[in-house]
Design an enzyme around this catalytic site. Structure first.
Site, short mmCIF file in Angstrom:
data_model
loop_
_atom_site.label_atom_id
_atom_site.label_comp_id
_atom_site.label_asym_id
_atom_site.label_seq_id
_atom_site.Cartn_x
_atom_site.Cartn_y
_atom_site.Cartn_z
N HIS A 212 2.51 2.61 12.59
CA HIS A 212 3.76 2.87 11.88
C HIS A 212 4.53 1.58 11.70
CE1 HIS A 212 4.76 3.24 16.20
NE2 HIS A 212 5.83 2.56 15.84
N HIS B 140 5.00 -10.90 6.84
CA HIS B 140 5.11 -9.60 6.20
C HIS B 140 4.00 -8.67 6.65
CE1 HIS B 140 2.46 -11.74 3.24
NE2 HIS B 140 1.80 -10.60 3.30
N GLU C 56 5.30 -6.14 2.08
CA GLU C 56 4.67 -6.42 0.80
C GLU C 56 4.04 -5.12 0.31
OE1 GLU C 56 0.49 -8.27 -0.67
OE2 GLU C 56 1.59 -9.49 0.78
N GLU D 22 8.90 4.80 11.98
CA GLU D 22 9.65 5.20 13.17
C GLU D 22 11.06 4.64 13.07
OE1 GLU D 22 9.27 5.05 18.03
OE2 GLU D 22 8.32 3.47 16.85
N ASN E 299 -2.43 -1.71 -6.86
CA ASN E 299 -3.63 -2.03 -7.61
C ASN E 299 -3.66 -1.11 -8.82
OD1 ASN E 299 -5.03 -4.05 -5.87
ND2 ASN E 299 -4.81 -2.40 -4.39
N ARG F 191 -0.64 -0.81 0.72
CA ARG F 191 -1.11 -0.47 -0.63
C ARG F 191 -0.45 0.85 -1.02
NH1 ARG F 191 -5.60 -2.70 1.88
NH2 ARG F 191 -6.42 -4.51 0.76
#
Length: 135
Positions: free
Chosen positions: A81, A12, A63, A130, A67, A16
């Site tokens: 990208h 993965h 993922e 992209e 937070n 964030r």
């Protein structure tokens, strides 16, 4: 002869995000991915959501990490990208633009290879995506 101990597969990419629900909606409803699983970690004060086009056992996924309480991140200068394949780049960009997605490079031939059509857009946190269509 030594046994090969190199990793065997990309699992993965982690991003964030400042608003987990907004990001999940963007990737699932606008880009057609599926929410595969999510988990809250109260002691660490974060939530993880894994999204993708196929199950994690079959394909690389994203993922999304939220937070708790953190609404904004500065985008790193080393990150480039995420690339996604599409069968009709013009139709895809038209549909995404109609949903308010920021298309930062309209679809067209790649500068150095006209057999490849590309476009760029941004997710809700400003990450570049992209789109690629091979002719």
């Amino acid at each position: 002869m030594k046994q090969n101990h190199y990793p065997t597969r990309l699992l993965h990419t982690m991003l964030r995000v400042g608003d987990l629900e907004k990001s999940i909606t963007f990737y699932t409803q606008l880009l057609g991915m599926k929410l595969l699983r999510s988990q809250e970690y109260p002691e660490g004060e974060y939530t993880l959501a894994f999204i993708g086009y196929q199950d994690e056992a079959e394909s690389t996924v994203l993922e999304l990490t939220y937070n708790w309480g953190k609404k904004h991140y500065d985008l790193g200068t080393a990150f480039g990208h995420i690339a996604l394949a599409t069968d009709d780049i013009y139709e895809t960009c038209e549909a995404l633009a109609a949903e308010g997605v920021n298309i930062t490079r309209m679809p067209g031939p790649m500068k150095d290879d006209a057999s490849i059509l590309i476009a760029f857009l941004e997710d809700p946190d400003g990450y570049k995506i992209e789109l690629i269509q091979r002719r």
